[in-house]
Write a protein that holds these residues in place. Sequence first.
Motif, PDB file in Angstrom:
ATOM      1  N   PRO A 376       0.867  -1.056  -0.039  1.00 30.59           N
ATOM      2  CA  PRO A 376      -0.019  -0.110  -0.102  1.00 30.59           C
ATOM      3  C   PRO A 376       0.872   1.322   0.004  1.00 30.59           C
ATOM      4  N   GLU A 377       1.837   1.330   0.672  1.00 31.51           N
ATOM      5  CA  GLU A 377       2.782   2.521   0.692  1.00 31.51           C
ATOM      6  C   GLU A 377       3.299   2.707  -0.191  1.00 31.51           C
ATOM      7  N   PHE A 378       3.929   1.687  -1.089  1.00 32.40           N
ATOM      8  CA  PHE A 378       4.762   1.656  -2.359  1.00 32.40           C
ATOM      9  C   PHE A 378       3.868   2.147  -3.324  1.00 32.40           C
ATOM     10  N   MET A 379       2.599   1.863  -3.464  1.00 32.53           N
ATOM     11  CA  MET A 379       1.609   2.181  -4.520  1.00 32.53           C
ATOM     12  C   MET A 379       1.398   3.731  -4.476  1.00 32.53           C
ATOM     13  N   SER A 380       1.202   4.196  -3.090  1.00 27.48           N
ATOM     14  CA  SER A 380       1.029   5.760  -2.840  1.00 27.48           C
ATOM     15  C   SER A 380       2.089   6.590  -3.415  1.00 27.48           C
ATOM     16  N   LEU A 381       3.215   5.820  -3.003  1.00 24.72           N
ATOM     17  CA  LEU A 381       4.436   6.673  -3.578  1.00 24.72           C
ATOM     18  C   LEU A 381       4.566   6.610  -5.019  1.00 24.72           C
ATOM     19  N   PHE A 382       4.249   5.571  -5.660  1.00 26.52           N
ATOM     20  CA  PHE A 382       4.157   5.557  -7.090  1.00 26.52           C
ATOM     21  C   PHE A 382       3.210   6.774  -7.685  1.00 26.52           C
ATOM     22  N   VAL A 383       2.163   6.720  -7.024  1.00 26.12           N
ATOM     23  CA  VAL A 383       1.188   7.569  -7.452  1.00 26.12           C
ATOM     24  C   VAL A 383       1.677   9.156  -7.178  1.00 26.12           C
ATOM     25  N   ASP A 384       2.326   9.229  -5.972  1.00 30.42           N
ATOM     26  CA  ASP A 384       3.072  10.589  -5.643  1.00 30.42           C
ATOM     27  C   ASP A 384       3.976  10.933  -6.812  1.00 30.42           C
ATOM     28  N   LYS A 389       5.832  14.715 -10.750  1.00 33.48           N
ATOM     29  CA  LYS A 389       6.464  14.957 -11.966  1.00 33.48           C
ATOM     30  C   LYS A 389       6.435  13.782 -13.197  1.00 33.48           C
ATOM     31  N   GLY A 390       5.983  12.720 -12.883  1.00 33.45           N
ATOM     32  CA  GLY A 390       6.260  11.577 -13.605  1.00 33.45           C
ATOM     33  C   GLY A 390       5.070  11.814 -14.769  1.00 33.45           C
ATOM     34  N   LEU A 391       4.206  12.714 -14.836  1.00 31.04           N
ATOM     35  CA  LEU A 391       3.004  12.723 -15.814  1.00 31.04           C
ATOM     36  C   LEU A 391       3.038  14.242 -16.417  1.00 31.04           C
ATOM     37  N   LYS A 392       4.326  14.935 -16.102  1.00 32.40           N
ATOM     38  CA  LYS A 392       4.432  16.114 -16.821  1.00 32.40           C
ATOM     39  C   LYS A 392       4.389  16.252 -18.312  1.00 32.40           C
ATOM     40  N   GLY A 393       3.543  16.842 -18.920  1.00 31.72           N
ATOM     41  CA  GLY A 393       3.526  17.086 -20.623  1.00 31.72           C
ATOM     42  C   GLY A 393       2.947  15.806 -20.929  1.00 31.72           C
ATOM     43  N   VAL A 394       1.981  15.079 -20.310  1.00 33.90           N
ATOM     44  CA  VAL A 394       1.377  13.914 -20.923  1.00 33.90           C
ATOM     45  C   VAL A 394      -0.087  14.139 -20.866  1.00 33.90           C
ATOM     46  N   SER A 395      -0.698  13.599 -22.051  1.00 35.46           N
ATOM     47  CA  SER A 395      -2.156  14.138 -22.396  1.00 35.46           C
ATOM     48  C   SER A 395      -2.947  13.499 -21.319  1.00 35.46           C
ATOM     49  N   GLU A 396      -4.253  14.480 -21.239  1.00 33.28           N
ATOM     50  CA  GLU A 396      -5.179  13.955 -20.260  1.00 33.28           C
ATOM     51  C   GLU A 396      -5.481  12.444 -20.347  1.00 33.28           C
ATOM     52  N   GLU A 397      -5.866  11.897 -21.421  1.00 31.08           N
ATOM     53  CA  GLU A 397      -6.095  10.540 -21.723  1.00 31.08           C
ATOM     54  C   GLU A 397      -5.140   9.651 -21.027  1.00 31.08           C
ATOM     55  N   ASP A 398      -3.797   9.804 -21.507  1.00 31.14           N
ATOM     56  CA  ASP A 398      -2.719   9.138 -20.649  1.00 31.14           C
ATOM     57  C   ASP A 398      -2.642   9.000 -19.446  1.00 31.14           C
ATOM     58  N   VAL A 399      -2.812  10.319 -18.618  1.00 31.55           N
ATOM     59  CA  VAL A 399      -3.040  10.411 -17.313  1.00 31.55           C
ATOM     60  C   VAL A 399      -4.180   9.392 -16.627  1.00 31.55           C
ATOM     61  N   GLU A 400      -5.146   9.621 -17.547  1.00 28.83           N
ATOM     62  CA  GLU A 400      -6.420   8.374 -17.053  1.00 28.83           C
ATOM     63  C   GLU A 400      -6.281   7.158 -16.929  1.00 28.83           C
ATOM     64  N   ILE A 401      -5.179   6.715 -18.159  1.00 26.22           N
ATOM     65  CA  ILE A 401      -4.702   5.462 -18.435  1.00 26.22           C
ATOM     66  C   ILE A 401      -4.022   4.869 -17.130  1.00 26.22           C
ATOM     67  N   VAL A 402      -2.876   5.633 -16.818  1.00 29.78           N
ATOM     68  CA  VAL A 402      -2.061   5.608 -15.608  1.00 29.78           C
ATOM     69  C   VAL A 402      -2.852   5.384 -14.392  1.00 29.78           C
ATOM     70  N   LEU A 403      -3.698   6.307 -13.927  1.00 29.98           N
ATOM     71  CA  LEU A 403      -4.607   6.385 -13.055  1.00 29.98           C
ATOM     72  C   LEU A 403      -5.468   4.909 -12.761  1.00 29.98           C
ATOM     73  N   ASP A 404      -6.190   4.747 -14.079  1.00 30.16           N
ATOM     74  CA  ASP A 404      -6.897   3.533 -14.091  1.00 30.16           C
ATOM     75  C   ASP A 404      -6.016   2.271 -13.763  1.00 30.16           C
ATOM     76  N   LYS A 405      -4.808   2.365 -14.109  1.00 30.39           N
ATOM     77  CA  LYS A 405      -4.010   1.135 -13.870  1.00 30.39           C
ATOM     78  C   LYS A 405      -3.595   0.773 -12.448  1.00 30.39           C
ATOM     79  N   VAL A 406      -3.280   1.984 -11.720  1.00 28.61           N
ATOM     80  CA  VAL A 406      -3.088   2.255 -10.356  1.00 28.61           C
ATOM     81  C   VAL A 406      -4.482   1.808  -9.631  1.00 28.61           C
ATOM     82  N   MET A 407      -5.613   2.084 -10.038  1.00 34.29           N
ATOM     83  CA  MET A 407      -6.682   1.733  -9.311  1.00 34.29           C
ATOM     84  C   MET A 407      -7.006   0.064  -9.503  1.00 34.29           C
ATOM     85  N   LEU A 445      -8.611  10.912  -9.576  1.00 30.88           N
ATOM     86  CA  LEU A 445      -8.006   9.927  -8.666  1.00 30.88           C
ATOM     87  C   LEU A 445      -8.979   9.875  -7.540  1.00 30.88           C
ATOM     88  N   ILE A 446      -9.267  10.783  -6.926  1.00 27.03           N
ATOM     89  CA  ILE A 446     -10.124  10.910  -5.649  1.00 27.03           C
ATOM     90  C   ILE A 446     -11.590  10.272  -6.159  1.00 27.03           C
TER      91      ILE A 446
END
Length: 733
Positions: A376-384, A389-407, A445-446
């Motif tokens: 659980p801690e590592f997953m939160s660190l990954f999201v953090d 910085k990890g999603l800088k310059g990434v399109s909204e659709e790609d951000v959603e894809i990453v968040l969906d994978k985390v979920m 994400l919330i």
Amino acid sequence: MSAQKKRNFQIEAFKHRVVVDPKYAEKTWKILEHAIHEIYNHNASGLSFEELYRNAYNMVLYKFGEKLYSGLVSTVTSHLKEIAKSIEAAQGGLFLEELSRKWAEHNKALQMIRDILMYMDRTFIPSSHKTPVHELGLSLWRDNIIHSSKIQSRLQDTLLELVQRERTGEVIDRGLMRNIIKMLMDLGSSVYKVDFEKLFLDVSADFYRGESQQFIECCDCGDYLKKAERRLNEEIERVSHYLDAKSEAKITNVVEKEMIESHMQRLVHMENSGLVNMIVDDKYEDLGRMYSLLRRVPNGLSLVRDVMTSHIRETGKQLVTDPERLKDPVDFVQRLLDEKDKHDKIVSLAFTNDKTFQNALNSSFEYFINLNPRSPEFMSLFVDDKLRKGLKGVSEEDVEIVLDKVMMLFRYLQEKDVYEKYYKQHLAKRLLSGKTVSEDAERSLIVKLKTECGYQFTSKLEGMFTDMKTSQDTMQGFYASMGPEIADYPTLTVQVLTTGSWPTQSSTTCNLPPEILGICERFRTYYLGTHTGRRLSWQTTMGTADLKATFGKGQKHELNVSTYQMCILMLFNNADRLSYKEIEQATEIPVSDLKRSLQSLACVKGKNVLRKEPMSKEVAEDDSFFFNDKFMSKLYKVKIGTVVAQKESEPEKQETRQRVEEDRKPQIEAAIVRIMKSRRVLDHNNIVAEVTKQLQSRFLPNPVVIKKRIESLIEREFLERDKVDRKLYRYLA
């Protein structure tokens, strides 16, 4: 008038009897017999079918049907015996051709004979329960030709030999085969089954048993499956070309049993090429072939599923328990996501999204992700990391894809409340440092967490965003109230945080520099004047400051530092050299934080605005520090981070775990009370089962803890034990 005599009328029988010529039947039959001979000898063109029909009609009419029928049987039989001789005499490949040709001629002859004897077919045959002309012709052909001692075995051997030759790659006359097989089927399904199909299946089983043994010794799994698939398709094609459609299921069953079922264990576990290797090497085509072939045999798919499951669990277990992997939480979670993507693709492309395989995949991930208590801690660190910085310059659709994978990974966690604890801490740091890439991504994400876990899970997180917005409005009001006086003070930005919404912080405060204290007090007075019944306590662990510093040769820089670092650096305005003890006394910063802050200021290359003696990487209590006037940097703005482990230290981990355990107690008690309120009386095991069921969406409660909470509720008189059965509990209203 005399009375008339009464007269009687009488009808007498016809005086002249119709006399039929005693030789009539014989003569008529001779005519008909001659006609049958001519038909078989292909001389039917000279016959008058009308006259022949009348002759046959009269024979039946004059009660000579029996003679006509028996004559037909003997005449056709004698012709068939002659035909059998000519078929027997045919050599080699001409044998089947002759048989096919004679069969076609026999059918044609039979049609003409049936037309002539139509009246007998319709009247005499049904009344005397004899076989109709056409069926009679077929059964005579079967008995005299197909079941002839010299033809029967030769026909079977020839047909099976042709199939064998076709299997070894030769081209055969499929049209001729189709005609012969159709003849057997026309003679009745039992003839086809007994004289051909049974032998065909037995020979095929022997052939495929031998071939599969040969293949399994010399081929790898992928090649073997290709050969098995090709053989299966060949047999299906063979049926469509010249066998009875009902044979398809039987022959495919033979191939499946001999080529797949007999060897499936060896194939799936084959070294260097079996199922596990296919999964590792992403061989979608081979995996798809294995799936489609093994689904045809009993327990085939369950074997594939079990081997896949144990492989995923084993590799997952290695991944989550490897000490090297645990050093980098972001990489740890990324590898989990890569594994999930990899196996999702296999289930989708190779296993046709089979629900049972999807379930097996999900249960495997749930199993090994929860083997590591820090998931659980590592997953939160990954999201953090991603939202910093990890999603800088990434399109909204790609951000959603990453968040969906985390979920998706989040759903596998059994301790979702632990994730919530860490997520709240990390979100707080992001919001307070203004380091979030996108507020939309944060809110998205919330919303996902809310959908997954309900309103309670996210209400405090949403409160954090509300505080940030309210703080902006408060600061505008504060500066408006200060007016021109503001120029006399340093610029101050305050975030006012509601205690319940944000992660609890230790209220240890340090001594702020006098330059800052004045504006802080002005803000406190303003805030408490506009809000009644509130208390303010400064969280010095969470703030940052921008300092303007002048070094040797008049070099100027703007330093971005933490509140603690600011307190330390401001001391050097009035002193060139300070000991560790002096700094500690002047600032009252907690020891661990002080050491980390000094380490960041004096020991990090390129950021060392202080120097220390003796020079070392660690800070000791007898060290001395002095201002580094030789400090140089290419950048005007220099950010000095605090040396801090990305992951928690052991005591912090214990503290977080303790807080989680404390938070769980009221939830477990609330669940027990809810259950007992509705059930009134319940035994211990059922309470444990019900509580676990109710709370498993957030965490898996420990039965020992549930027992302790029950004891606590009994003490507080919410429940009582049954007087007779001590395992039963009663609810006290």
